[in-house]
Design an enzyme around this catalytic site. Structure first.
Site, short mmCIF file in Angstrom:
data_model
loop_
_atom_site.label_atom_id
_atom_site.label_comp_id
_atom_site.label_asym_id
_atom_site.label_seq_id
_atom_site.Cartn_x
_atom_site.Cartn_y
_atom_site.Cartn_z
N LYS A 73 0.85 -1.19 0.00
CA LYS A 73 0.00 0.00 0.00
C LYS A 73 0.88 1.23 0.00
O LYS A 73 1.87 1.29 0.73
CB LYS A 73 -0.86 0.00 1.28
N LYS A 97 4.73 2.64 8.66
CA LYS A 97 3.53 3.43 8.95
C LYS A 97 2.32 2.52 9.18
O LYS A 97 1.60 2.65 10.17
CB LYS A 97 3.28 4.34 7.74
N LYS A 109 5.46 2.30 -2.80
CA LYS A 109 5.40 3.69 -3.27
C LYS A 109 5.73 3.69 -4.75
O LYS A 109 6.39 2.78 -5.25
CB LYS A 109 6.43 4.55 -2.53
N THR A 193 -5.28 12.61 6.41
CA THR A 193 -3.90 12.79 6.88
C THR A 193 -3.85 13.97 7.84
O THR A 193 -3.25 13.90 8.93
CB THR A 193 -2.93 12.97 5.69
N SER A 352 -7.38 5.06 4.05
CA SER A 352 -7.27 4.22 2.85
C SER A 352 -7.66 2.78 3.16
O SER A 352 -8.31 2.12 2.35
CB SER A 352 -5.83 4.24 2.31
N1 GLU Z 1 0.56 8.82 0.16
C1 GLU Z 1 0.03 8.70 1.47
C2 GLU Z 1 1.14 8.35 2.44
O1 GLU Z 1 2.28 8.47 2.14
C3 GLU Z 1 -1.14 7.75 1.54
C4 GLU Z 1 -0.83 6.32 1.22
C5 GLU Z 1 -2.06 5.44 1.17
O2 GLU Z 1 -3.14 5.89 1.57
O3 GLU Z 1 -1.94 4.33 0.70
O4 GLU Z 1 0.90 8.02 3.56
#
Ligand code: GLU
Length: 419
Positions: A73, A97, A109, A193, A352
């Site tokens: 993710k 995370k 990513k 966020t 998410s």
């Molecule tokens: N891009 C966001 C992060 O770095 C969200 C990632 C997601 O929701 O999968 O946390």
């Protein structure tokens, strides 16, 4: 890591934090090697037809760091300075995370080396659809689920969802999160966020003996994360005295009207056009004498070079790696409490997860339910990190890494190494 690929400052930071945790946890060297490596990565070069009929070849990435705890993710970043090394670092951050807040995902990513502001809407759509097709080798609702990041948002997610669905022959909403709600996006994802940051920042202020009511705040970055954080902190009774974007910012000791600033930006104006406040540079914002500083722009904003000038008492890292390890050391000496990125900005991936779960069940939650569950997850994760930090006498960052790395290590160990 592969020796032929150039490193990056962000990757060095990600590896530094992991190595520190592995050492402090006395992690088995073989397990350390497994967790330190990137599991899988794809680099793609693909042509896009521009509006003038010419073709331009773009480069993109999708990196999966670890999938021991669940599907990969993480967001997709459109930025001219994006590199494979950055994607690796950011994928590692995603693994930790998800683990620190306890959502069942691994870390990934990706992104494209592009400045999306220089493309027209149809060029952006063609780029997104072609990039989606290129990385469809890796992504899917049970394998790897992209989301927005810097330079992408709900529209790009809609194009990704539609492209994957066109290939499948039916709608696959769970293939991507951060979509518009009309096609299966979750309520509350847009501000998630920021809501997560606001939740843990208020807890950190209280733990530092600072009354959050009326506490002063400076927010660096006024994109989706920074602006929502500023709104939610102001709504919670804090006084947002400074905000900035890449062009600089504004400061008013009396507090800023965040709604007016958002409206200004939406109309295409600059923050500096806001009346009744002084303008300031990003560097000046970072050194304001505020209770809370929330850097939500890019990596490595607070380093060994400028950390001595930072006067905030609490920092909540909205951006990944906003404070580098040298900056951490300087601020620790001065007793500044830092709520680390992998905890502070995890609200996005938490919602998410809610979005993905709602899509898989085709059963959608009301905004209040999403926000209450988000606050609960963030509050619980913060309490666990804080407790570990106190019991082990380590920073919140080190404590967060202990929890995350130990969790992924345990998942890896119990699954065993195949064959
Ligand atoms: N891009 C966001 C992060 O770095 C969200 C990632 C997601 O929701 O999968 O946390």
């Amino acid at each position: 890591m592969t020796a032929t690929v150039q490193g990056s400052a962000t990757l060095a930071i990600a590896q530094h934090h992991f190595d520190t945790a592995a050492r402090q946890l006395d992690l088995d060297p073989s397990l350390t090697a497994v967790l330190r490596h990137i599991k899988r990565e794809l680099v793609v070069h693909f042509p896009v037809e521009m509006d003038d009929g010419s073709f331009h070849v773009y480069t993109g990435f999708r990196v999966q760091h670890n999938i021991a705890r669940g599907p990969a993710k993480g967001g997709l970043r459109y930025h001219p300075a994006m590199t494979l090394a950055d994607a690796r670092a950011l994928a590692m951050f995603m693994t930790w995370k998800a683990a620190v807040v306890g959502v069942p995902f691994g870390g990934a990513k990706g992104g494209v080396v592009v400045d999306p502001k220089l493309l027209g809407p149809t060029e952006l759509e063609r780029l997104t659809r072609r990039f989606t097709t290129e990385i469809s080798l890796l992504i899917g609702p049970d394998r790897d689920i992209p989301a927005p990041d810097i330079g992408t948002g709900p529209q790009e997610m809609a194009w990704i969802m539609d492209t994957l669905s066109m290939h499948a022959g039916y709608s696959v909403p769970a293939s991507v999160t951060g979509k518009p709600t009309v096609i299966g996006g979750s309520e509350g994802r847009h501000a998630a966020t920021g809501r997560g940051i606001a939740t843990v920042a208020v807890q950190a202020l209280n733990d530092s003996g600072i009354d959050s009511a009326g506490a002063t705040v400076a927010v660096q970055g006024f994109g989706q994360v920074g602006s929502n954080t500023a709104h939610l902190l102001a709504a919670a009774g804090l006084r947002v005295v400074a905000v900035s974007d890449s062009r600089g910012g504004v400061h008013s000791g009396a507090g800023l009207d965040i709604h007016a600033l958002t409206a200004l930006k939406e109309e295409g104006g600059a923050l500096a056009d806001y009346g009744g406040a002084e303008t300031l540079t990003n560097d000046e914002l970072l050194t304001l004498g505020v209770d809370l500083l929330v850097p939500c722009a890019l990596e490595a904003q607070i380093t060994g070079a400028n950390a001595a000038g930072v006067r905030a008492r609490v920092i909540a890292e909205g951006a990944n790696a906003a404070v580098d390890p040298d900056g951490d050391a300087v601020l620790a000496d001065r007793g500044v409490l830092i709520v680390p990125d992998i905890l502070a900005n995890a609200g996005g991936v938490v919602v998410s997860y809610f979005e993905w779960a709602q899509d898989l069940q085709t059963f959608f939650w009301a905004p209040g339910e999403v926000n209450a569950r988000l606050r609960e997850v963030m509050g619980r994760a913060y309490d666990a990190v804080r407790a570990r930090s106190q019991s082990q006498n380590v920073s919140l960052r080190e404590a967060a890494y202990h929890i995350a790395v130990a969790n992924v290590a345990e998942a890896t160990e119990v699954r065993g190494i195949y064959p």
